[in-house]
Design a protein around this motif. Structure first.
Motif, PDB file in Angstrom:
ATOM      1  N   HIS A  19     -28.514 -39.441 -23.834  1.00 36.49           N
ATOM      2  CA  HIS A  19     -29.216 -38.658 -24.853  1.00 36.49           C
ATOM      3  C   HIS A  19     -28.254 -38.441 -26.010  1.00 36.49           C
ATOM      4  N   ASP A  21     -27.015 -35.363 -28.705  1.00 35.81           N
ATOM      5  CA  ASP A  21     -27.113 -33.933 -28.987  1.00 35.81           C
ATOM      6  C   ASP A  21     -27.332 -33.697 -30.479  1.00 35.81           C
ATOM      7  N   TYR A  27     -24.431 -38.164 -24.804  1.00 37.50           N
ATOM      8  CA  TYR A  27     -24.059 -37.533 -23.540  1.00 37.50           C
ATOM      9  C   TYR A  27     -25.063 -37.935 -22.462  1.00 37.50           C
ATOM     10  N   ARG A  28     -24.703 -37.614 -21.222  1.00 36.45           N
ATOM     11  CA  ARG A  28     -25.600 -37.821 -20.093  1.00 36.45           C
ATOM     12  C   ARG A  28     -25.605 -36.550 -19.250  1.00 36.45           C
ATOM     13  N   ARG A  29     -26.790 -36.073 -18.897  1.00 40.95           N
ATOM     14  CA  ARG A  29     -26.896 -34.891 -18.035  1.00 40.95           C
ATOM     15  C   ARG A  29     -26.415 -35.251 -16.636  1.00 40.95           C
ATOM     16  N   GLU A  36     -28.580 -29.095 -12.185  1.00 42.53           N
ATOM     17  CA  GLU A  36     -27.790 -29.478 -13.353  1.00 42.53           C
ATOM     18  C   GLU A  36     -26.449 -28.751 -13.376  1.00 42.53           C
ATOM     19  N   ARG A  39     -23.236 -31.466 -19.126  1.00 37.25           N
ATOM     20  CA  ARG A  39     -23.348 -32.694 -19.921  1.00 37.25           C
ATOM     21  C   ARG A  39     -22.020 -33.436 -19.886  1.00 37.25           C
ATOM     22  N   TYR A  41     -19.873 -36.411 -21.656  1.00 36.96           N
ATOM     23  CA  TYR A  41     -19.766 -37.238 -22.853  1.00 36.96           C
ATOM     24  C   TYR A  41     -18.953 -38.492 -22.577  1.00 36.96           C
TER      25      TYR A  41
END
Length: 77
Positions: A19, A21, A27-29, A36, A39, A41
């Motif tokens: 995704h 920001d 970034y990726r969750r 969760e 994030r 990076y």
């Protein structure tokens, strides 16, 4: 609910598709047992989350420990 009872998938760590920001950074969750944790990076961020979740970061490439969606550990955009 315990992190161990969440169990939404079989992998310990799930890294979701990339995704972007609000600042334009990719970034990726990251989830731990379906919850969760933050994030990532970079690949190193995933290793940091693994340490925080009491997992050995050397297991990053071990099958069944980390599940990558939307590309592997080298895909961030």
């Amino acid at each position: 609910m315990s992190i161990f009872s969440a169990g939404r998938n079989d992998s310990h760590i799930t890294v979701h598709r990339p995704h972007t920001d609000a600042a334009g950074q990719h970034y990726r969750r990251v989830d731990f047992f379906g919850l969760e944790v933050g994030r990532a990076y970079t690949r190193e961020d995933v290793k940091t989350f693994m340490v925080q979740c009491a997992l050995d970061p050397a297991l990053l490439d071990q099958p069944g420990v980390v599940e990558w969606f939307g590309g592997g550990p080298d895909v961030w955009e």
